[in-house]
Structure formats: structure tokens, C-alpha cells
Design a protein around this motif. Structure first.
Motif, PDB file in Angstrom:
ATOM      1  N   GLN A 165       0.808  -1.225   0.000  1.00  0.00           N
ATOM      2  CA  GLN A 165       0.000   0.000   0.000  1.00  0.00           C
ATOM      3  C   GLN A 165       0.841   1.274   0.000  1.00  0.00           C
ATOM      4  O   GLN A 165       0.329   2.370   0.232  1.00  0.00           O
ATOM      5  CB  GLN A 165      -0.988   0.003   1.173  1.00  0.00           C
ATOM      6  CG  GLN A 165      -0.379  -0.059   2.563  1.00  0.00           C
ATOM      7  CD  GLN A 165      -0.205  -1.463   3.099  1.00  0.00           C
ATOM      8  OE1 GLN A 165       0.283  -2.334   2.401  1.00  0.00           O
ATOM      9  NE2 GLN A 165      -0.595  -1.674   4.350  1.00  0.00           N
ATOM     10  N   GLU A 209      -8.356   0.377  -3.846  1.00  0.00           N
ATOM     11  CA  GLU A 209      -7.437   0.698  -2.753  1.00  0.00           C
ATOM     12  C   GLU A 209      -7.850   2.008  -2.086  1.00  0.00           C
ATOM     13  O   GLU A 209      -8.140   2.992  -2.761  1.00  0.00           O
ATOM     14  CB  GLU A 209      -6.002   0.833  -3.270  1.00  0.00           C
ATOM     15  CG  GLU A 209      -5.404  -0.454  -3.799  1.00  0.00           C
ATOM     16  CD  GLU A 209      -3.946  -0.280  -4.198  1.00  0.00           C
ATOM     17  OE1 GLU A 209      -3.148   0.170  -3.346  1.00  0.00           O
ATOM     18  OE2 GLU A 209      -3.618  -0.573  -5.364  1.00  0.00           O
ATOM     19  N   ARG A 365      -2.966  -4.287   6.070  1.00  0.00           N
ATOM     20  CA  ARG A 365      -3.554  -4.481   4.736  1.00  0.00           C
ATOM     21  C   ARG A 365      -4.562  -5.614   4.754  1.00  0.00           C
ATOM     22  O   ARG A 365      -5.651  -5.517   4.174  1.00  0.00           O
ATOM     23  CB  ARG A 365      -2.453  -4.777   3.717  1.00  0.00           C
ATOM     24  CG  ARG A 365      -2.981  -4.988   2.307  1.00  0.00           C
ATOM     25  CD  ARG A 365      -1.851  -5.033   1.293  1.00  0.00           C
ATOM     26  NE  ARG A 365      -2.354  -5.162  -0.061  1.00  0.00           N
ATOM     27  CZ  ARG A 365      -2.550  -6.347  -0.675  1.00  0.00           C
ATOM     28  NH1 ARG A 365      -2.238  -7.471  -0.056  1.00  0.00           N
ATOM     29  NH2 ARG A 365      -3.025  -6.379  -1.919  1.00  0.00           N
TER      30      ARG A 365
END
Length: 371
Positions: A165, A209, A365
Motif C-alpha cells: 500500500q 485501494e 492491509r
């Protein structure tokens, strides 16, 4: 001209890496453009300046007439052929000027006269740029941000290469963020820095995301300035602190800022021309800290650096650089970092060594995906 097609889906343009033909003047393109754009101007910088002066003194009609005079006959034919050649390579390319007005309409019509109909971007560069600014602002406000921090030389940038990320701010800025962070080849314009970040965020958010990790940075990364909204989000975000012993950090700096950087200079300029540029880069970077270090400390560090550079030039060894690096960490970077971190204690959510921090980000995550 008004019946020719318009492109209005800005998200599609950037998500699909749609090729763009930028018909603004070269100086406008240099100040800021988009990754998939090619500069094929309707007018040169000088021609544009002449038309602008005419517009101010004599009005629009006279300026348009002058433009057709300057870009007529063989000049027009040559430029039309340039656009046609580009479209043969990229038949899906769109056309834009600054506001989607007269310049792009003119190019669009001339291409139509040559048998090729392509859309121009509605609102041109100005609206595309506005879309990307809004993209950055919405990501800053709506996404979840975490900041990886740690003492200078902790290898944070390398760590982020293993964090799914991560958003690599220094990569976009082409600068490592400190006085010693300048890389050969220079930095992008601030507009291009922002544009490239915005496009990455747009694509990643399009895939779902919403959680991002960035390295702890000041507002300026070299001469690239972080957008206010993103920097404000970073200043409020939770901190993950990586703890790395000083000896390991000094070695990381030697590897990144001496060994690897010398290889970059050598690859770009060659050994003979690259060496004085590399040595000047290190010397100048230290000189920029002189006011904060004080004259005596700077002289001591500079003497150690020059000794190390002489040894490197003679033998290729970079080991002596560890002396000035370690002293600079001890006297300047580490005390400064500890002071700054002391003012951010309430934001720390995790602290550990490199692997522990990487495991923490991986767990975060997983939790985000499941949540």
C-alpha cells in the motif's frame, strides 16, 4: 468547428493512458503536462508571443489573422504532417490546448480537412489539471494514511518497496528528501510531480485501494512541494516508527548516497566527467548544512569528506565516508529527529525493527481487505 467531437471523460483518459497531443507552445508544455502527452505545438514560443502581443494591442480578430499568417502555407503543411504522423502511431490520441479553445479547434479542423477526425479535450489542459488536483484532494480527504518514520538512514524508502500500500513520494519527486537527496537528471516540474501522483492514486483507487503508506517527509522534497491537502493529511496520520541502530544506518547512507549515487553519475556522465560532479554534489550538500552545523563542525566534517573522496578517487574504496556520515548523524540528524519525534508521540501506533514494521503493514492491509 463546433460540430467536431469533444472528449469529456477525464477519468477514462487517465485510467486508460489515452495518448494526448499537446498543441500548446513548448514553454507551456515544459511547465507542466501529462505522462501520455506529446508536444506537437500549433505555434512556437516566439509565434505565440507575437500573437499575444497583437491580441493585447489590436484585439482578437487581428491576432487570429496574424496566427494564420505565421502558421500558413508550408509551415501549416509541415505541422499538419507532424500531427498526422503522430496519429499514425497513436490513432486513439486526443488533442488539447490550454482551454480547449481556438488552438485545439484549429488543429482539429485542419486534421479533419486532411481526412482525420479526432476529438479535442473539452476544457483542454486547464480542465485536465483541475481534475487531477481534485483527485489528489479527494484522496487526501477520503483515504486512510499511515506514515513510516525513523532516523535518517533507516532505509525507509527501501522498506516501502516491500509494502503493497506504499505511495513512493520520493520516487515521484526524483529526490531522496534530504540535503543529500539530489539525484542526477534533475526533478520534474511541481505540476508534473502532482500530476503523476494524482494519476497513480486515481488508478489505485479505481481498483479499490483506499489505504496508503508514505514516508515521513517535509513539505518540500527537494524543490517539489507536496500538495497542501496531502501534507496536512500526513501531519495528522498515525506514525509507524522503525528503529535501526546507528551503525546500520551509517552503512545504509554510505551505500545509497555514496556508492550507488556514484554509479548513477558514472552511468549518466561517464567516469571522467562524472567524478567532479559527484564530488561537488557531496561537498555542496554538506555546505548547505553549514549554518545549522556551525563553522567549526562544518570544517571538521568537510575535511573528513574530502579525505574520503580522495581515497575513493585513488582506490575506489568508500569505507572512509563512514567517518563523516557517522559524525553527521551524531551531531545533526539524530538530535533533530529525536526532537521532532518528541512532538509527535501521541500519533505513534507502532514501533519496532524493520521486519516488525513490515509485518505490521501487512497485517493492516489484511485487516483493511477483510473489513
Amino acid at each position: 468547428m463546433s460540430e467536431l467531437p469533444l472528449a469529456t471523460d477525464y477519468a477514462h483518459i487517465f485510467l486508460g493512458d489515452v495518448p494526448l497531443i499537446d498543441v500548446r507552445a513548448p514553454i507551456e508544455f515544459k511547465e507542466g503536462a501529462f505522462p501520455c502527452s506529446t508536444s506537437l505545438p500549433l505555434m512556437t514560443d516566439d509565434e505565440r508571443a507575437q500573437v499575444g502581443t497583437c491580441f493585447k494591442k489590436q484585439g482578437q480578430a487581428a491576432a487570429i489573422e496574424l496566427g494564420h499568417t505565421l502558421v500558413g502555407g508550408a509551415v501549416r503543411a509541415e505541422r499538419v504532417e507532424g500531427w498526422l504522423a503522430q496519429l499514425r502511431q497513436q490513432p486513439e490520441a486526443l488533442i488539447y490546448c490550454f482551454r480547449g479553445g481556438l488552438r485545439s479547434q484549429t488543429v482539429q479542423q485542419w486534421l479533419a480537412d486532411a481526412g482525420i477526425t479526432r476529438p479535442r479535450v473539452a476544457g483542454g489542459y486547464k480542465e485536465l489539471r483541475r481534475f487531477l488536483i481534485d483527485t489528489l484532494d479527494s484522496a487526501a480527504a477520503q483515504c486512510q494514511w499511515s506514515v513510516l518514520t525513523g532516523m535518517t538512514g533507516s532505509g525507509k524508502t527501501h522498506m516501502l518497496g516491500h509494502v503493497t500500500q506504499a505511495l513512493d513520494l520520493e520516487g515521484h519527486a526524483r529526490h531522496r528528501g534530504s540535503s543529500f537527496g539530489q539525484l542526477p537528471g534533475g526533478q520534474p516540474s511541481n505540476i508534473n510531480f502532482e500530476n503523476n501522483m494524482a494519476i497513480e492514486l486515481l488508478k489505485r483507487r479505481h481498483k479499490g485501494e483506499q489505504t496508503f503508506v508514505v514516508e515521513d517527509e517535509s513539505r518540500l522534497i527537494g524543490r517539489c512541494c507536496l500538495p497542501n491537502t496531502l501534507f496536512d493529511a500526513m501531519c495528522k496520520a498515525p506514525l509507524v516508527v522503525v528503529d535501526v541502530p546507528q551503525g546500520e544506518r551509517a552503512e545504509q547512507i554510505r551505500q545509497d548516497y555514496v556508492h550507488d549515487l556514484w554509479l548513477r553519475y558514472q552511468a549518466m556522465f561517464g567516469a571522467q566527467e562524472g567524478w567532479p560532479l559527484f564530488a561537488a554534489y557531496l561537498t555542496d550538500a554538506l555546505a548547505r548544512l553549514k549554518r545549522r552545523l556551525g563553522d567549526q563542525a562544518h570544517r571538521e566534517l568537510d575535511a573528513l569528506m574530502q579525505t574520503a573522496l580522495t581515497e575513493q578517487a585513488n582506490s575506489g574504496s568508500t569505507e572512509l565516508h563512514l567517518a563523516w556520515i557517522t559524525l553527521l548523524l551524531t551531531r545533526y540528524y539524530d538530535p533533530m529527529y529525536l526532537y521532532q519525534l518528541g512532538n509527535k508521540q501521541e500519533r505513534i501506533v507502532f514501533r519496532g525493527d524493520k521486519q516488525a514494521c513490515l509485518d505490521y503493514f501487512a497485517e493492516q492491509r489484511t485487516n483493511a481487505q477483510q473489513g
